[in-house]
Design a protein around this motif. Structure first.
Motif, PDB file in Angstrom:
ATOM      1  N   LEU A   1       0.815  -1.206   0.000  1.00 56.94           N
ATOM      2  CA  LEU A   1       0.000   0.000   0.000  1.00 56.94           C
ATOM      3  C   LEU A   1       0.853   1.262   0.000  1.00 56.94           C
ATOM      4  N   LYS A   2       0.306   2.307  -0.601  1.00 58.78           N
ATOM      5  CA  LYS A   2       0.934   3.637  -0.522  1.00 58.78           C
ATOM      6  C   LYS A   2       0.782   4.161   0.905  1.00 58.78           C
ATOM      7  N   ASP A   3       1.690   5.025   1.323  1.00 59.66           N
ATOM      8  CA  ASP A   3       1.619   5.596   2.671  1.00 59.66           C
ATOM      9  C   ASP A   3       0.340   6.395   2.896  1.00 59.66           C
ATOM     10  N   ASP A   4      -0.148   7.043   1.822  1.00 61.65           N
ATOM     11  CA  ASP A   4      -1.344   7.881   1.946  1.00 61.65           C
ATOM     12  C   ASP A   4      -2.583   7.165   1.406  1.00 61.65           C
ATOM     13  N   ILE A   5      -2.652   5.865   1.642  1.00 57.90           N
ATOM     14  CA  ILE A   5      -3.749   5.038   1.133  1.00 57.90           C
ATOM     15  C   ILE A   5      -5.110   5.605   1.522  1.00 57.90           C
ATOM     16  N   GLY A   6      -6.039   5.528   0.600  1.00 56.63           N
ATOM     17  CA  GLY A   6      -7.439   5.830   0.876  1.00 56.63           C
ATOM     18  C   GLY A   6      -8.185   4.521   0.974  1.00 56.63           C
ATOM     19  N   HIS A   7      -9.182   4.438   1.836  1.00 58.76           N
ATOM     20  CA  HIS A   7      -9.842   3.154   2.082  1.00 58.76           C
ATOM     21  C   HIS A   7     -11.298   3.368   2.447  1.00 58.76           C
ATOM     22  N   SER A   8     -12.174   2.651   1.773  1.00 54.42           N
ATOM     23  CA  SER A   8     -13.576   2.627   2.184  1.00 54.42           C
ATOM     24  C   SER A   8     -14.010   1.174   2.304  1.00 54.42           C
TER      25      SER A   8
END
Length: 157
Positions: free
Chosen positions: A59-66
């Motif tokens: 994952l990227k450090d600034d991951i977005g997740h829903s």
């Protein structure tokens, strides 16, 4: 003559770099399988912090997740990976049984993957100590950026 030699060398160098860039293009079908296998390891009884870190490394450090309907904001945040680590650590080891089967992988361009899978879960919820047991079909849509997952959107069937 020197100018032509310089232009020719620049052309050769640029096409070589371009060709190597294509060769390193991420195989999204293979990445989807790696993602699924790594994610499943985080859900197994007796999972380890190392399994969690293997997953987070995708994952990227600034991951977005829903994860609808529970988490509806998939905005990317500077501490997105840290927030996922905290949340996943809280639930780590809650499952006494976990099985998952990858049903489908869909690849979109070079920027997104959708994985559809069925999972069966039994365990004890860490917040209220109530038994949990369910089976469901999930779909995760993964937006890919720089070879890592930038946004995860989870849906239940």
């Amino acid at each position: 003559m020197k100018k032509w030699l310089l232009v020719s060398l620049c052309f050769v160098f640029s096409t070589t770099v371009f060709a190597h860039g294509d060769a390193k293009e991420l195989d999204l079908k293979k990445f989807a399988q790696t993602y699924f296998d790594t994610m499943v390891k985080t859900q197994l009884p007796g999972t380890t912090p190392e399994a969690l870190e293997d997953y987070l490394a995708l994952l990227k450090d600034d991951i977005g997740h829903s994860h609808l309907p529970y988490v509806t904001d998939d905005s990317r945040q500077p501490d997105g990976k840290q927030a996922m680590r905290k949340g996943m650590t809280f639930y780590m080891g809650a499952h006494t049984e976990y099985k998952a089967e990858l049903l489908n992988v869909f690849v979109f361009n070079h920027s997104a993957i959708a994985i559809r899978y069925k999972n069966s879960v039994k365990g004890i919820h860490p917040q209220n100590n109530q038994e949990i047991a369910y089976s469901q079909v999930m779909m995760e849509v993964l937006e890919i950026e720089d070879g890592k997952v930038a946004v995860i959107r989870k849906y239940h069937e």
